[in-house]
Enzyme design. Structure first.
Site, PDB file in Angstrom:
ATOM      1  N   ASP A  57      -2.660  -4.998   5.799  1.00 52.32           N
ATOM      2  CA  ASP A  57      -1.578  -4.615   4.896  1.00 52.32           C
ATOM      3  C   ASP A  57      -2.055  -3.491   3.981  1.00 52.32           C
ATOM      4  O   ASP A  57      -3.017  -3.661   3.234  1.00 52.32           O
ATOM      5  CB  ASP A  57      -1.144  -5.824   4.064  1.00 52.32           C
ATOM      6  N   TYR A  62      -3.586   4.601   0.599  1.00 54.82           N
ATOM      7  CA  TYR A  62      -4.780   4.346   1.388  1.00 54.82           C
ATOM      8  C   TYR A  62      -4.849   5.149   2.685  1.00 54.82           C
ATOM      9  O   TYR A  62      -3.885   5.258   3.424  1.00 54.82           O
ATOM     10  CB  TYR A  62      -4.908   2.849   1.697  1.00 54.82           C
ATOM     11  N   LYS A  83       3.818   0.872   2.938  1.00 58.13           N
ATOM     12  CA  LYS A  83       4.962   0.694   2.047  1.00 58.13           C
ATOM     13  C   LYS A  83       5.473   2.024   1.524  1.00 58.13           C
ATOM     14  O   LYS A  83       4.690   2.950   1.277  1.00 58.13           O
ATOM     15  CB  LYS A  83       4.565  -0.205   0.872  1.00 58.13           C
ATOM     16  N   HIS A 116       8.344  -0.930  -1.235  1.00 61.88           N
ATOM     17  CA  HIS A 116       7.361  -1.595  -2.093  1.00 61.88           C
ATOM     18  C   HIS A 116       8.002  -2.319  -3.275  1.00 61.88           C
ATOM     19  O   HIS A 116       7.622  -3.448  -3.612  1.00 61.88           O
ATOM     20  CB  HIS A 116       6.352  -0.563  -2.606  1.00 61.88           C
TER      21      HIS A 116
END
Length: 322
Positions: A57, A62, A83, A116
């Site tokens: 996840d 990232y 997200k 998100h």
């Protein structure tokens, strides 16, 4: 005196999946990456994939594509999520934001793309525009999360870039409104879930509509980010040190973390514990089949204590009105 159980029934985490309303499957245990340093995340992902995790996840910030490629695990075996962040809620910004995430992850598709938060911030290169009080700056157009979801639906229907779409941090009222104004039912919803915050309301709504639930922050207030919220919630100490949790952990000769992860799986939720430490990542990859009385005992700890709130993240003016 508590008797230690000598024959603990442990399910194979690698083989435990839940079915989504699209027909896809989601691994029961995933690696959460929230609030970790980028380099730590890369190392954690490599370690998790080596151990056997197949559910990773991630979020907008990232870049773990190298870690996935270096792991040697085929992309097709990994359930990879990301997200849509709040500065990209306008319909014309959704696809570009997704494309950036795919580029960072070095993949052609996501297995799940979540919204998100049901919050639209000021668009632009700054991920989190803030005012003089440190609160989020809302999108001047007031983009409705339903409109954002409609843009996500379009991507799901017209491209092969996302195989499932879902939401995160929605209230019951927000999810109900989304369902009434959309064509596609979310495949999953991510919710802060732990024995101090069992959220029976959102879980029941999700079940009624065939929406899978993924639990984040399964250890409750273990995250240092939540320390300042303990007093206002009337909670003393950490969930992992709660006498009920510790008693059940002793019964199964397990750690509190393993019990809290297994509790979510017992409820039918996938769960994404976060860690950047190899030994803890390994420890968390455990599913203990809990006796029903232990599931009930953990459920009774509920205090409706949600630590990660929209007001705490963005400011009181963002408090949900539904």
């Amino acid at each position: 005196m508590t008797t230690t159980q000598t024959h603990t029934h442990i399910a194979n985490p690698t083989e435990k999946y839940f079915k989504l309303n699209t027909g896809a499957t989601i691994p029961a245990i995933g690696l959460g990456t929230w609030r970790s340093e980028p380099e730590q995340v890369k190392n954690a992902v490599k370690e998790a994939l080596k151990i056997g995790y197949r559910h990773i996840d991630t979020a907008t910030i990232y870049s773990i594509g190298d870690a996935i490629q270096e792991s040697g695990v085929p992309r097709s075996e990994i359930f990879l999520t990301s997200k849509l962040w709040c500065n990209s809620h306008r319909p014309e910004d959704v696809l570009p934001a997704l494309s950036k995430s795919l580029e960072k992850l070095k993949t052609d598709y996501l297995d799940m793309y979540y919204m998100h938060w049901p919050v639209a911030l000021k668009p632009g290169p700054e991920l989190f525009a803030k005012d003089e009080n440190g609160h989020g700056v809302a999108d001047p157009l007031g983009t409705d999360y339903v409109v954002t979801w409609n843009a996500m639906e379009k991507i799901f229907k017209e491209t092969k870039k996302v195989r499932n779409i879902g939401v995160s941090n929605f209230t019951v009222g927000q999810l109900n409104r989304l369902l009434k104004n959309s064509e596609i039912v979310p495949a999953a919803t991510q919710v802060e879930l732990h024995p101090y915050n069992t959220r029976g309301d959102i879980r029941e709504l999700a079940k009624d509509h065939g929406i899978h639930v993924t639990a984040y922050s399964p250890f409750g207030n273990l995250n240092p980010t939540y320390n300042d919220k303990l007093k206002e919630k009337g909670i003393k100490g950490k969930l992992i040190d709660d006498p009920v949790v510790k008693r059940i952990a002793e019964k199964y000769n397990a750690t509190s973390n393993q019990i809290l992860i297994s509790f979510q799986v017992a409820l039918g939720n996938s769960v994404i514990p976060k860690s950047v430490h190899a030994e803890r990542i390994r420890e968390n990859f455990t599913i203990i089949v809990l006796d029903i009385e232990d599931v009930f005992a953990l459920s009774k700890l509920n205090k409706n204590a949600q630590f990660n709130t929209v007001e705490g993240t963005f400011g009181p003016e963002f408090a949900p009105k539904e």
